[in-house]
Write a protein that holds these residues in place. Structure first.
Motif, short mmCIF file in Angstrom:
data_model
loop_
_atom_site.label_atom_id
_atom_site.label_comp_id
_atom_site.label_asym_id
_atom_site.label_seq_id
_atom_site.Cartn_x
_atom_site.Cartn_y
_atom_site.Cartn_z
N ALA A 28 -5.71 12.70 -7.03
CA ALA A 28 -4.65 12.82 -8.04
C ALA A 28 -5.03 12.04 -9.28
CB ALA A 28 -3.34 12.29 -7.46
N ASP A 29 -4.28 12.26 -10.33
CA ASP A 29 -4.47 11.53 -11.58
C ASP A 29 -4.12 10.07 -11.35
OD1 ASP A 29 -4.51 10.46 -14.05
OD2 ASP A 29 -3.01 11.81 -14.92
N PRO A 30 -5.08 9.13 -11.46
CA PRO A 30 -4.80 7.73 -11.13
C PRO A 30 -3.79 7.09 -12.05
CG PRO A 30 -6.96 7.94 -12.18
CD PRO A 30 -6.45 9.34 -11.93
N THR A 31 -3.59 7.63 -13.23
CA THR A 31 -2.65 6.99 -14.15
C THR A 31 -1.22 7.15 -13.69
OG1 THR A 31 -2.48 8.98 -15.51
CG2 THR A 31 -4.21 7.40 -16.09
N THR A 32 -0.97 8.08 -12.77
CA THR A 32 0.40 8.30 -12.32
C THR A 32 0.72 7.57 -11.04
OG1 THR A 32 -0.14 10.23 -10.99
CG2 THR A 32 0.31 10.61 -13.32
N LEU A 33 -0.31 7.06 -10.37
CA LEU A 33 -0.09 6.54 -9.03
C LEU A 33 0.75 5.27 -9.02
CD1 LEU A 33 -3.61 7.19 -7.51
CD2 LEU A 33 -1.51 8.51 -7.17
N ALA A 34 0.43 4.36 -9.93
CA ALA A 34 1.17 3.10 -9.94
C ALA A 34 2.58 3.28 -10.46
CB ALA A 34 0.43 2.07 -10.80
N ASP A 35 2.81 4.36 -11.24
CA ASP A 35 4.12 4.54 -11.85
C ASP A 35 5.07 5.33 -10.97
OD1 ASP A 35 2.46 5.03 -14.98
OD2 ASP A 35 3.24 3.21 -14.09
N SER A 36 4.54 6.11 -10.06
CA SER A 36 5.41 6.96 -9.26
C SER A 36 5.06 6.91 -7.78
CB SER A 36 5.32 8.41 -9.76
OG SER A 36 3.97 8.85 -9.73
N GLU A 44 11.98 -0.60 4.34
CA GLU A 44 12.35 -1.85 3.70
C GLU A 44 12.70 -2.97 4.69
OE1 GLU A 44 12.42 -4.42 0.71
OE2 GLU A 44 11.78 -2.33 0.64
N PRO A 45 13.49 -2.72 5.74
CA PRO A 45 13.75 -3.80 6.70
C PRO A 45 12.48 -4.33 7.35
CG PRO A 45 15.31 -2.00 7.00
CD PRO A 45 14.26 -1.50 6.05
N MET A 99 -5.06 -21.75 -1.43
CA MET A 99 -5.33 -20.40 -0.93
C MET A 99 -4.25 -19.95 0.05
SD MET A 99 -9.47 -20.59 -0.42
CE MET A 99 -9.56 -18.97 0.33
N ASP A 100 -3.82 -20.83 0.93
CA ASP A 100 -2.79 -20.44 1.89
C ASP A 100 -1.46 -20.25 1.19
OD1 ASP A 100 -2.57 -19.81 4.68
OD2 ASP A 100 -1.20 -21.51 4.87
N ALA A 101 -1.20 -21.04 0.15
CA ALA A 101 0.03 -20.85 -0.62
C ALA A 101 0.02 -19.48 -1.31
CB ALA A 101 0.19 -21.96 -1.65
N CYS A 102 -1.16 -18.98 -1.64
CA CYS A 102 -1.27 -17.66 -2.27
C CYS A 102 -0.80 -16.55 -1.34
CB CYS A 102 -2.70 -17.40 -2.71
SG CYS A 102 -3.21 -18.37 -4.15
N VAL A 103 -0.82 -16.80 -0.03
CA VAL A 103 -0.31 -15.80 0.91
C VAL A 103 1.17 -15.52 0.63
CG1 VAL A 103 0.21 -15.37 3.35
CG2 VAL A 103 -1.99 -16.35 2.69
N ILE A 104 1.90 -16.56 0.27
CA ILE A 104 3.31 -16.39 -0.06
C ILE A 104 3.45 -15.49 -1.29
CG2 ILE A 104 5.43 -17.58 -0.74
CD1 ILE A 104 4.39 -20.04 0.75
N VAL A 105 2.62 -15.73 -2.30
CA VAL A 105 2.66 -14.90 -3.50
C VAL A 105 2.31 -13.46 -3.16
CG1 VAL A 105 1.70 -14.57 -5.81
CG2 VAL A 105 2.07 -16.88 -4.93
N LEU A 106 1.30 -13.26 -2.33
CA LEU A 106 0.91 -11.90 -1.95
C LEU A 106 2.03 -11.19 -1.20
CD1 LEU A 106 -2.80 -12.26 -0.75
CD2 LEU A 106 -1.96 -11.02 -2.74
N ALA A 107 2.68 -11.91 -0.30
CA ALA A 107 3.77 -11.30 0.47
C ALA A 107 4.89 -10.84 -0.46
CB ALA A 107 4.30 -12.29 1.50
N LEU A 108 5.17 -11.61 -1.50
CA LEU A 108 6.19 -11.22 -2.47
C LEU A 108 5.70 -10.05 -3.33
CD1 LEU A 108 7.38 -14.76 -3.61
CD2 LEU A 108 8.63 -13.15 -2.15
N LEU A 109 4.46 -10.14 -3.76
CA LEU A 109 3.90 -9.10 -4.63
C LEU A 109 3.90 -7.74 -3.94
CD1 LEU A 109 0.75 -9.57 -6.82
CD2 LEU A 109 0.99 -7.53 -5.41
N LEU A 110 3.64 -7.73 -2.64
CA LEU A 110 3.55 -6.47 -1.90
C LEU A 110 4.91 -5.89 -1.54
CD1 LEU A 110 0.58 -7.39 0.46
CD2 LEU A 110 0.51 -5.76 -1.43
N THR A 111 5.97 -6.65 -1.79
CA THR A 111 7.29 -6.18 -1.36
C THR A 111 8.33 -6.14 -2.47
OG1 THR A 111 7.82 -8.45 -0.67
CG2 THR A 111 7.00 -6.95 1.03
N PRO A 113 9.62 -5.16 -6.49
CA PRO A 113 9.35 -4.11 -7.48
C PRO A 113 8.33 -4.53 -8.54
CG PRO A 113 11.71 -4.25 -7.04
CD PRO A 113 11.08 -5.40 -6.33
N TRP A 114 8.33 -5.81 -8.94
CA TRP A 114 7.38 -6.23 -9.97
C TRP A 114 5.94 -6.15 -9.49
CZ3 TRP A 114 4.65 -10.42 -8.29
CH2 TRP A 114 5.27 -11.26 -7.35
N GLY A 115 5.74 -6.09 -8.18
CA GLY A 115 4.39 -5.97 -7.65
C GLY A 115 3.72 -4.66 -8.03
#
Length: 351
Positions: A28-36, A44-45, A99-111, A113-115
């Motif tokens: 697919a067109d990669p420019t649309t993937l992050a937006d849609s 979600e649960p 580095m281990d504190a970054c796991v918290i950031v990653l968990a938030l980023l992956l879940t 909307p701003w991620g």
């Protein structure tokens, strides 16, 4: 699934609004993937649960690292080099805490909307690093527990040959946390990647990659096979190129660690070779081999090589050059395989 529709105020579609073919082998067109992205219904649960598990699992390690940086000796036995840490251990404790504190950031980023708005490389690099560092622990530590349960653990003579480092309970507190982090991040990242880039990563491998990439893949396979063979040789009790201290410390438990490193190096090479050759093989398995193998080989090879150079840990003058070559080989196999992985992914994203 359609691309972004550019609509007039009347609500009619313009000619730029088209339907992407349903064939999953067509990128697919990669420019649309992050937006849609297309979120999985009802997921979600599960994501909230995995996020909470990842965050909570970091707490024991963060607490211990903070205590050690503050001067505490909790979990450190008499005679350990950690009682009077030099610059290497001080820096290592600070870096690994971050580095281990970054796991918290990653968990938030992956879940959150701003991620979705984070650039792909800024997400992939830390997830790649986390995969590499956690995979040998996720696979090796349960194996060591099983080995002990079967009565094949390190004997008294082997334990006596080991220099004191940490109390045993530290590993049983920290490593389960690492395992939970690894499984939780995998459970979060795989659906995220499927939603954001899935149309480019599904289907079969397709056309062979250009010849230069094939050469890199061949080199990754050759180096990975050589490094894997050395680690597997040591895993099954081989003593060549090892000093007397390492030979005295060998057990089935330590052999299992060497086996994991060897298999990761082999996976890096095989994954790279499959990606470069292309064909009708389902893409997800070579991608998984290259991702996990290259990240683990690169991360742990670099860590082990650096540790051997630290005066508080290793003695370069007593260490066989083959050991250094094995660790450098892990780094090289990981880098080569990662390069092929990046080339394959880019070719699918830009097709």
């Amino acid at each position: 699934m359609t691309t972004r529709a550019v609509r007039q105020t009347t609500g009619t579609k313009t000619p730029t609004d088209r339907t992407v073919p349903a064939d999953p082998t067509v990128p697919a067109d990669p420019t649309t993937l992050a937006d849609s992205p297309t979120p999985v219904s009802g997921a979600e649960p599960i994501r909230r649960l995995l996020r909470a598990a990842a965050v909570i699992a970091t707490l024991p390690y963060l607490a211990l690292k903070a205590a050690w940086l503050a001067g505490s000796r909790i979990g450190i036995p008499d005679g350990s080099v950690l009682l009077d840490p030099g610059p290497f251990f001080t820096v290592a404790n600070a870096v690994t805490l971050v580095m281990d504190a970054c796991v918290i950031v990653l968990a938030l980023l992956l879940t959150r909307p701003w991620g979705r708005r984070v650039p792909g490389w800024l997400l992939v690099v830390p997830v790649f690093t986390a995969t590499g560092l956690l995979t040998p622990i996720v696979t090796g530590f349960p194996g060591q527990i099983l080995v002990r349960a079967l009565g094949w653990g390190a004997g008294d003579a082997v334990k006596a040959a080991r220099a004191p480092f940490l109390d045993d309970w530290v590993y049983f507190v920290v490593y389960p946390g690492f395992i939970i982090q690894g499984l939780a991040l995998a459970g979060l990242f795989v659906p995220y990647a499927r939603e954001r880039w899935g149309r480019c990563l599904r289907g079969v491998l397709g056309a062979r990659l250009p010849s230069p990439t094939g050469v890199v893949a061949g080199a990754a396979a050759a180096v990975g096979a050589a490094v894997g063979a050395i680690h597997l040789y040591w895993a099954f009790g081989g003593t060549a190129w090892l000093d007397a201290e390492r030979v005295a410390q060998y057990s089935v438990e330590s052999g299992l660690v060497s086996a994991v490193h060897g298999l990761c190096a082999l996976a890096a090479g095989v994954g790279a070779l499959l990606l470069a050759r292309g064909g009708a093989i389902t893409a997800r398995w070579p991608l998984a081999l290259a991702w996990v193998g290259s990240s683990a080989a690169l991360s742990w090879g670099l860590f082990l090589f650096t540790a051997m150079l630290a005066p508080e840990v290793g003695d370069p003058e007593r260490t066989s050059s083959v050991i250094f070559v094995a660790y450098i080989g892990q780094v090289l196999a990981g880098c080569l395989s990662a390069a092929v992985l990046a080339r394959f992914t880019r070719s699918r994203l830009t097709a």
